[in-house]
Design a protein around this motif. Sequence first.
Motif, PDB file in Angstrom:
ATOM      1  N   VAL A   2      36.208  76.601  15.350  1.00  0.00           N
ATOM      2  CA  VAL A   2      37.293  76.249  14.445  1.00  0.00           C
ATOM      3  C   VAL A   2      38.112  77.493  14.137  1.00  0.00           C
ATOM      4  O   VAL A   2      37.571  78.539  13.780  1.00  0.00           O
ATOM      5  CB  VAL A   2      36.732  75.645  13.139  1.00  0.00           C
ATOM      6  N   ASN A   3      39.418  77.383  14.283  1.00  0.00           N
ATOM      7  CA  ASN A   3      40.309  78.489  13.928  1.00  0.00           C
ATOM      8  C   ASN A   3      40.490  78.522  12.418  1.00  0.00           C
ATOM      9  O   ASN A   3      40.482  77.489  11.770  1.00  0.00           O
ATOM     10  CB  ASN A   3      41.676  78.298  14.580  1.00  0.00           C
ATOM     11  N   HIS A  91      40.204  71.280   4.956  1.00  0.00           N
ATOM     12  CA  HIS A  91      40.851  70.780   6.168  1.00  0.00           C
ATOM     13  C   HIS A  91      40.240  71.448   7.400  1.00  0.00           C
ATOM     14  O   HIS A  91      40.253  72.674   7.504  1.00  0.00           O
ATOM     15  CB  HIS A  91      42.356  71.061   6.130  1.00  0.00           C
ATOM     16  N   THR A  92      39.698  70.635   8.294  1.00  0.00           N
ATOM     17  CA  THR A  92      39.187  71.134   9.565  1.00  0.00           C
ATOM     18  C   THR A  92      39.634  70.173  10.658  1.00  0.00           C
ATOM     19  O   THR A  92      39.903  69.001  10.404  1.00  0.00           O
ATOM     20  CB  THR A  92      37.647  71.213   9.581  1.00  0.00           C
ATOM     21  N   ALA A  93      39.713  70.664  11.871  1.00  0.00           N
ATOM     22  CA  ALA A  93      40.058  69.834  13.035  1.00  0.00           C
ATOM     23  C   ALA A  93      39.347  70.415  14.249  1.00  0.00           C
ATOM     24  O   ALA A  93      39.975  71.020  15.109  1.00  0.00           O
ATOM     25  CB  ALA A  93      41.567  69.794  13.227  1.00  0.00           C
ATOM     26  N   GLY A  95      38.016  71.365  17.649  1.00  0.00           N
ATOM     27  CA  GLY A  95      38.511  71.081  18.985  1.00  0.00           C
ATOM     28  C   GLY A  95      40.022  71.024  19.105  1.00  0.00           C
ATOM     29  O   GLY A  95      40.550  70.949  20.207  1.00  0.00           O
ATOM     30  N   LEU A  96      40.727  71.034  17.983  1.00  0.00           N
ATOM     31  CA  LEU A  96      42.185  71.013  18.020  1.00  0.00           C
ATOM     32  C   LEU A  96      42.732  72.399  17.681  1.00  0.00           C
ATOM     33  O   LEU A  96      42.107  73.150  16.930  1.00  0.00           O
ATOM     34  CB  LEU A  96      42.732  69.983  17.025  1.00  0.00           C
ATOM     35  N   PRO A  97      43.907  72.732  18.201  1.00  0.00           N
ATOM     36  CA  PRO A  97      44.457  74.076  17.967  1.00  0.00           C
ATOM     37  C   PRO A  97      45.188  74.202  16.630  1.00  0.00           C
ATOM     38  O   PRO A  97      46.318  74.667  16.574  1.00  0.00           O
ATOM     39  CB  PRO A  97      45.414  74.250  19.142  1.00  0.00           C
ATOM     40  N   VAL A  98      44.550  73.754  15.551  1.00  0.00           N
ATOM     41  CA  VAL A  98      45.134  73.882  14.216  1.00  0.00           C
ATOM     42  C   VAL A  98      44.141  74.630  13.335  1.00  0.00           C
ATOM     43  O   VAL A  98      42.931  74.511  13.516  1.00  0.00           O
ATOM     44  CB  VAL A  98      45.479  72.498  13.594  1.00  0.00           C
TER      45      VAL A  98
END
Length: 107
Positions: A2-3, A91-93, A95-98
């Motif tokens: 996670v970024n 807020h987490t996502a 596998g997504l680049p956010v």
Amino acid sequence: MVNRVPGFLLRHRVRIEPYLGDSAYGPRYGEAAENVPALVAETVRMVRAPDGREITSTAQVITAPGLDCPPGSRLTLPDGRITTVISVARHTAPGLPVPACTEVSCE
């Protein structure tokens, strides 16, 4: 992996005193976290409190993920105004680049 929200975007500094609960003498707070990097938006919007009530939020604060700031905590904004935390959204996502972040809505 996670970024995290990039640190260079967190231009403000806030002070957070985490809410520990109520005592016979009123609310109790934990040790203050000083100079927490944040992005502060002082806008008026409606948010839902943990008990389901709709409350007007006058400040929203974005910080890095993992912030210890439960509803009821005291938060000092960059201008010195002391406010109370209404709600916290993580807020987490994966596998997504956010970026992952924590959003705090204050009275």
